[in-house]
Design an enzyme around this catalytic site. Structure first.
Site, mmCIF file in Angstrom:
data_model
loop_
_atom_site.group_PDB
_atom_site.id
_atom_site.type_symbol
_atom_site.label_atom_id
_atom_site.label_comp_id
_atom_site.label_asym_id
_atom_site.label_seq_id
_atom_site.Cartn_x
_atom_site.Cartn_y
_atom_site.Cartn_z
ATOM 1 N N CYS A 129 -21.275 22.133 2.160
ATOM 2 C CA CYS A 129 -20.161 22.254 1.455
ATOM 3 C C CYS A 129 -19.020 21.541 2.696
ATOM 4 C CB CYS A 129 -19.502 23.299 1.096
ATOM 5 S SG CYS A 129 -19.809 24.907 1.709
ATOM 6 N N HIS A 245 -12.008 24.926 1.615
ATOM 7 C CA HIS A 245 -12.545 24.874 2.938
ATOM 8 C C HIS A 245 -11.330 23.890 3.844
ATOM 9 C CE1 HIS A 245 -15.728 27.106 1.762
ATOM 10 N NE2 HIS A 245 -16.721 26.228 1.892
#
Ligand code: A2P
Length: 334
Positions: A129, A245
């Site tokens: 990710c 994130h």
């Protein structure tokens, strides 16, 4: 595209759920769908396009007749079952780290290296990710000014560690607010009101002192960008954010790129949204990126410590662009 027979392995998990959602939202042509998970999910049902579908227990013969399988059920499951699926003629798009660095497996971010899917042999890997959102931004800068070195520090959301980790954060936040001792089961230290410089939460550290997540960012960035000469160092940190994130990124380029030029290049880059108006306190935030498919970049500035350096702040939804959306985009390319 003719409608496909699709399976989601790990359909009951956080990423599996987003894969289902992305297939629905992006109108992916699905002829029929199969949801696969562990024994624990026997009897559960999920809804796809208004229809109730029973979750099946994953087995070696689950993939007969399946054309595309999206896997997000952990590395061990992918290692064991992706070859079974490929043997049955199914193309696997695997979200785990099991196959990413295999030289026979393309590692694909559609905005960066879509052509690499052409040489797949039944398995295509979806990158980590944190790597996906990084390379979506690095690629256009690399094309313009050749990146020589990247220093990245991540601020990674708890949803990246799965449903149980989110529950642990909730329980710990309540415990701390009620003056009770937070209980750690998933994470090695409290994640509530804290930052943990260790990802993943177990067996993280490699012989060189980096965590496996950090080494994924180093190795995967080079593979996706197709350039082994880019020097990358990473520090990955879990922070008490639900989803999204964030990354602080410092780049050294071969040719000087002004902040204005970088802003211009990035504003034209596929999948990237520039949010960069510090005077009005506009920059990417995890809480705004959650639920969106784009990668957001801001705080773009020239590094005052070197002549050919840039600093950036990059944010994306780790479950969408960082996982499910990227996987479904790969399926669309197929
Ligand atoms: P299950 O719900 O039956 O445990 P998350 O990362 O959000 O916790 O999700 C992990 C996903 O992977 C879930 O759908 C989980 O299914 C699935 N999974 C984990 N281990 C296995 C396994 N051995 N076989 C099949 N599915 C698995």
């Amino acid at each position: 595209m003719t409608p496909k027979v699709v399976a989601i392995v790990g359909a009951t998990g956080l990423v599996g759920n987003r894969m289902l959602q992305m297939l629905e939202e992006r109108d992916f042509p699905v002829k029929s769908i199969k949801f696969l998970a562990s024994e624990r999910s026997r009897g559960k049902t999920l809804t796809f396009r208004g229809e109730t579908v029973e979750v099946e227990v994953l087995a070696e013969d689950s993939f007969k007749g399946v054309e595309i399988a999206l896997f997000s059920a952990g590395g061990g499951t992918s290692k064991k079952f992706a070859p079974c699926a490929a043997k049955d003629g199914c193309v696997v798009i695997d979200n785990s780290s099991a196959w990413r660095m295999d030289p026979d497996v393309p590692l694909v971010v559609p905005e960066v290296n879509a052509d690499d899917i052409k040489w797949h042999k039944g398995i295509i890997a979806n990158p980590n990710c944190s790597t996906i959102q990084l390379v979506v931004v690095l690629k256009p800068i690399h094309d313009a000014a050749k990146i020589e070195r990247v220093v990245v520090s991540t601020y990674q959301a708890v949803s990246g560690a799965g449903i149980k980790a989110l529950q642990e954060m909730r329980d710990q936040i309540i415990a701390v607010l009620e003056n009770r001792e937070p209980v750690c089961k998933i994470f090695p230290h409290p994640i509530a009101f804290n930052c943990i410089p260790q990802i993943p939460q177990s067996d993280a550290f490699t012989a060189n002192g980096y965590t496996s997540e950090e080494m994924k960012m180093v190795d995967e960035t080079k593979k996706i960008m197709g350039d082994e000469s880019i020097r990358v160092t990473a520090t990955t940190v879990r922070v008490p954010v639900h989803t999204g994130h964030s990354e602080s990124v410092n780049i050294e380029t071969q040719h000087k790129l002004t902040a204005a030029k970088a802003r211009e290049i990035l504003s034209l880059a596929p999948g990237v949204v520039v949010l960069d108006d510090p005077a009005n306190q506009i920059y990417p935030l995890a809480c705004d990126a959650a639920g969106k498919g784009e990668t957001f970049v801001g705080r773009i500035r020239e590094d005052i410590s070197q002549s050919r350096g840039l600093d950036l702040w990059i944010v994306a939804d780790n479950l969408l662009k960082g996982a499910a959306l990227n996987a479904v985009q790969i399926a669309e390319l197929l």
